[in-house]
Design an enzyme around this catalytic site. Sequence first.
Site, PDB file in Angstrom:
ATOM      1  N   HIS A  48       0.837  -1.203   0.000  1.00 34.83           N
ATOM      2  CA  HIS A  48       0.000   0.000   0.000  1.00 34.83           C
ATOM      3  C   HIS A  48       0.874   1.256   0.000  1.00 34.83           C
ATOM      4  O   HIS A  48       2.016   1.221   0.464  1.00 34.83           O
ATOM      5  CB  HIS A  48      -0.875   0.050   1.264  1.00 34.83           C
ATOM      6  CG  HIS A  48      -2.009  -0.933   1.280  1.00 34.83           C
ATOM      7  ND1 HIS A  48      -2.240  -1.781   2.334  1.00 34.83           N
ATOM      8  CD2 HIS A  48      -2.990  -1.172   0.385  1.00 34.83           C
ATOM      9  CE1 HIS A  48      -3.323  -2.505   2.083  1.00 34.83           C
ATOM     10  NE2 HIS A  48      -3.793  -2.169   0.902  1.00 34.83           N
TER      11      HIS A  48
ATOM     12  N   CYS B 170      -2.631   0.084   9.750  1.00 32.42           N
ATOM     13  CA  CYS B 170      -3.629  -0.915   9.327  1.00 32.42           C
ATOM     14  C   CYS B 170      -4.572  -1.316  10.450  1.00 32.42           C
ATOM     15  O   CYS B 170      -5.688  -1.763  10.203  1.00 32.42           O
ATOM     16  CB  CYS B 170      -2.927  -2.175   8.846  1.00 32.42           C
ATOM     17  SG  CYS B 170      -1.373  -1.891   8.042  1.00 32.42           S
TER      18      CYS B 170
HETATM   19  C1  CIR Z   1      -3.348  -7.665   3.227  1.00 33.52           C
HETATM   20  O1  CIR Z   1      -2.514  -8.148   2.433  1.00 33.52           O
HETATM   21  O2  CIR Z   1      -4.365  -7.111   2.848  1.00 33.52           O
HETATM   22  C2  CIR Z   1      -3.085  -7.818   4.702  1.00 33.52           C
HETATM   23  N1  CIR Z   1      -2.384  -9.027   4.945  1.00 33.52           N
HETATM   24  C3  CIR Z   1      -2.317  -6.638   5.238  1.00 33.52           C
HETATM   25  C4  CIR Z   1      -3.069  -5.346   5.161  1.00 33.52           C
HETATM   26  C5  CIR Z   1      -2.299  -4.200   5.684  1.00 33.52           C
HETATM   27  N2  CIR Z   1      -3.065  -3.016   5.656  1.00 33.52           N
HETATM   28  C6  CIR Z   1      -2.576  -1.808   5.467  1.00 33.52           C
HETATM   29  O3  CIR Z   1      -1.415  -1.645   5.154  1.00 33.52           O
HETATM   30  N3  CIR Z   1      -3.424  -0.781   5.542  1.00 33.52           N
END
Ligand code: CIR
Length: 265
Positions: free
Chosen positions: A169, A256
């Site tokens: 991201h 996150c």
């Molecule tokens: C994903 O790949 O969607 C999750 N394992 C990690 C999400 C992390 N979220 C973020 O950076 N906002």
Amino acid sequence: MSDRSYRFTHAITRKPATSIINGLRAVDTGTPSLALMRQHHADYIAALRSTGAVIVELDAAEAFPDSVFVEDTALCLPEGAVVMRPGAPTRLGEAALMAPHLQALYADVRTISGADSFIEAGDILTTETEVLVGRSARTNGAGIAELAATIAPWGHKVREVFTPPGVLHFKTDCSLLDGETILSTERLDASGCFAGYRVIHTAQGEEACANAIRFNDLVLMPAGFPRTRDKLVAAGYHVREIGNSECAKLDGGMSCLSLRFSPPV
Ligand code: CIR
């Protein structure tokens, strides 16, 4: 300058599900320990709460392994909230699960709904003056256009930027530290997207700590990145280090794990 991009009265978190061991990850670096993740998650919530904010803790959602990463489900602005349309198929249903919790606090909740629109809020950095959105493997042009049209009536301007190749991201590589300052990896800053902002770089070899959050008077950052921590302390920030070893196995960091906002009273 106002401070509404980092002063918040509320946050929403969700307990890690036991299914987190099946969470998405770019590279398999081992199975996360749920017990240790729960401990880190509790430390994270305690730090947010210590600033005086109201923290809403949602129950685990077993059907969604990545649901602890609530940030990706919504963009919360002072005027209203926008429910995202995650680009990861296994995460699409997480957004609808969040909607009622936002509706409980906001009078105006919109939803990204175009069949071709995909957007995860990990790709969105809100500053005092603009909303930066990184196109990524999870966020596409249609999603960005729909978000821009949705929040324009609230007076917010979207600027499209790029998430570096191979980076999950946009905010994997940067964080807001205050109204004018960004913590960024050198590779992301090199794209020029932060022209006009003061930028503090993560120390060489410590790029993995770029995903921090400013929450009221605190900066929460992952533990284990001493040179970047020292830079932030020297710059006058009140840093709180939080264990992140288990979420890091799933490409998750500080931002996150929460939605941070001040709903209109
Ligand atoms: C994903 O790949 O969607 C999750 N394992 C990690 C999400 C992390 N979220 C973020 O950076 N906002």
